[in-house]
Write a protein that holds these residues in place. Sequence first.
Motif, PDB file in Angstrom:
ATOM      1  N   PHE A 235     -66.906 -71.014 -39.641  1.00 19.13           N
ATOM      2  CA  PHE A 235     -66.036 -71.118 -40.577  1.00 19.13           C
ATOM      3  C   PHE A 235     -66.187 -71.883 -41.872  1.00 19.13           C
ATOM      4  CE2 PHE A 235     -62.490 -73.960 -41.538  1.00 19.13           C
ATOM      5  CZ  PHE A 235     -61.279 -73.107 -41.627  1.00 19.13           C
TER       6      PHE A 235
ATOM      7  N   ARG B   9     -57.165 -69.406 -45.709  1.00 25.28           N
ATOM      8  CA  ARG B   9     -57.791 -70.323 -44.779  1.00 25.28           C
ATOM      9  C   ARG B   9     -57.198 -70.439 -43.537  1.00 25.28           C
ATOM     10  NH1 ARG B   9     -58.876 -75.721 -47.351  1.00 25.28           N
ATOM     11  NH2 ARG B   9     -60.453 -74.463 -48.497  1.00 25.28           N
TER      12      ARG B   9
ATOM     13  N   LEU C  14     -58.595 -69.893 -39.834  1.00 18.00           N
ATOM     14  CA  LEU C  14     -58.499 -70.958 -38.916  1.00 18.00           C
ATOM     15  C   LEU C  14     -57.935 -70.541 -37.674  1.00 18.00           C
ATOM     16  CD1 LEU C  14     -59.286 -73.805 -38.392  1.00 18.00           C
ATOM     17  CD2 LEU C  14     -57.060 -74.506 -39.366  1.00 18.00           C
TER      18      LEU C  14
END
Length: 562
Positions: free
Chosen positions: A26, A173, A177
């Motif tokens: 990530f 993002r 996530l």
Amino acid sequence: MKRLRLSAQIFILVASMIVLTLGVAFLLFDYQLKENLERAQGERVMGLAAVLADRSDIRRALEATPIVHDAGSALRRHIEVLRERLGVDFITVMDRDHLRLTHPDPNEVGRHFRGGDEGPALAGESYVSRSEGTLGVSIRGFAPVRAADGQVIGAVATGVTLSRVGLLLAEKRQVVLLGTLLLMLVGGLGAWWLARYIKRILLGFEPHQISQWVQERQALLASLHEGVLAIDAGGELSLINPAARELLAPVGAAPATGVPAATLAQLFGDGTPAINQRLTLNGRALIVNRVQIRAPARPRRRGRVVAAESGAESGAESGAKRVDETRSGGSVVTLRDRSEVNRLAEELTGVSRYAQALRASTHEFKNRLHVILGLVQLRDLGRLERYLHELDDTLIAPAAERVSGVKDPVLAGFLLAKGSEARERRIELEVELESDIPAAAEEEVCHLLVTIIGNLLENAFEAVAGRDERQVTLTLGLDAGALSLHVADSGCGMDAGQRGAVLEQGVSTKGEGRGYGLAMVRAHIDSRGGHLAIYSTPGRGTLVEVTLPYAVAPSWITDGVT
């Protein structure tokens, strides 16, 4: 400190690796996403600047004399409408003196362009830059504005602030996530399933238990005198202990490191169970037992943990696993040297014969002793003296005389005891010696003779039981290094079919559970290179002839005394 269970260890390890891997992935993806987003925005604003630099209204505004720096100009209004539609933070048109013609803030119109990175654009270059201006740090695209003759008359700068880029990055993002968290959840569930699956495959046992059992199994297999081999379901050799390597090696050769496929095929065959199967491999006579391995197919929780092999209770896991379905998991073969089995059987049979003969002798001795004691109590000394003379004349002296040529005291004592047994069973036993029988060079030969003679006499005693004439004759002789042994009885005899089958193991004319004595006798004689023959006529009795190599023990003569 309490030891973590295997399932917990596997779950923690796998889940931690998944979380760590996805976390690093990530971070790397976020960094790459930010770089790509800033690059894309830079290419976008530079393209917009190049398109706007070709607009005729911008060119006319920069070619006007004097140039109008007015916040209320039509050019600024058009540019602001276009800026909002394009989603950029500013579109600035500047002249060669770095003065703004347009800006989102009306108060900045007519002022110098801020940032210090506009010089190359006014020199005729198109590029992307990052600098801090009135609206903050922004990504800027520059393009020169040229007159009809190609001369640079100004420049156009378009840009987006990093705060806008941050908003775009936060949106993307968030998606990344959420995807990462979903993967972590799926990975955690996979780790839990893997831990449960491995635990089920190991039947609920912990690694330290399995390690201890493996060590115990290795020590057990190494200490066994029996050979043990196992193959898996695919037919591959999975286990062999040192005793098996030694038994499968040719006689006199070192233990083999591997087992040829042909040998495995002979040992395991089609995998069907076999008990006490006789097999000869590499010159060795072996006894083979073969069983199939039944592996657990699916353990089920119910009550308490039951070990498939040991049946021992395990406290490694709450709940239980019970094996209710099995599948074939290969085969196990055990090997035993037949000569060793024969030797043990010989020792057991010899001891049994000794004990049987001694019981008969003891019983006869007690009977004689009772008679002597009775005469003593009656104080009939004359009758006692005559009785003792009769014993010596009719029993002791003749019996001793019959076996006087047998120089081995063990064999002689055995023959005397068999004579007592015959008298006890009301059988007339004659022992005839064609020559003296010296002691054998090998002590084992004496025990072998006890086994052979004991079996043959026992068969003869049983053959004459219930007959009117109960006569058994044992003849011994030694000639040219060979011992001849004949046992004849006055029994009912056998026909040709019975004579041919009587030497086979388990075949007997006396019912089930018999038929092992003659088979063992023949095995002993064959192992010594001897010969056995049976002659029998129905109604006239049976004669068994045995010829056995016999090495005589050396005799030492000193000064004429042997």
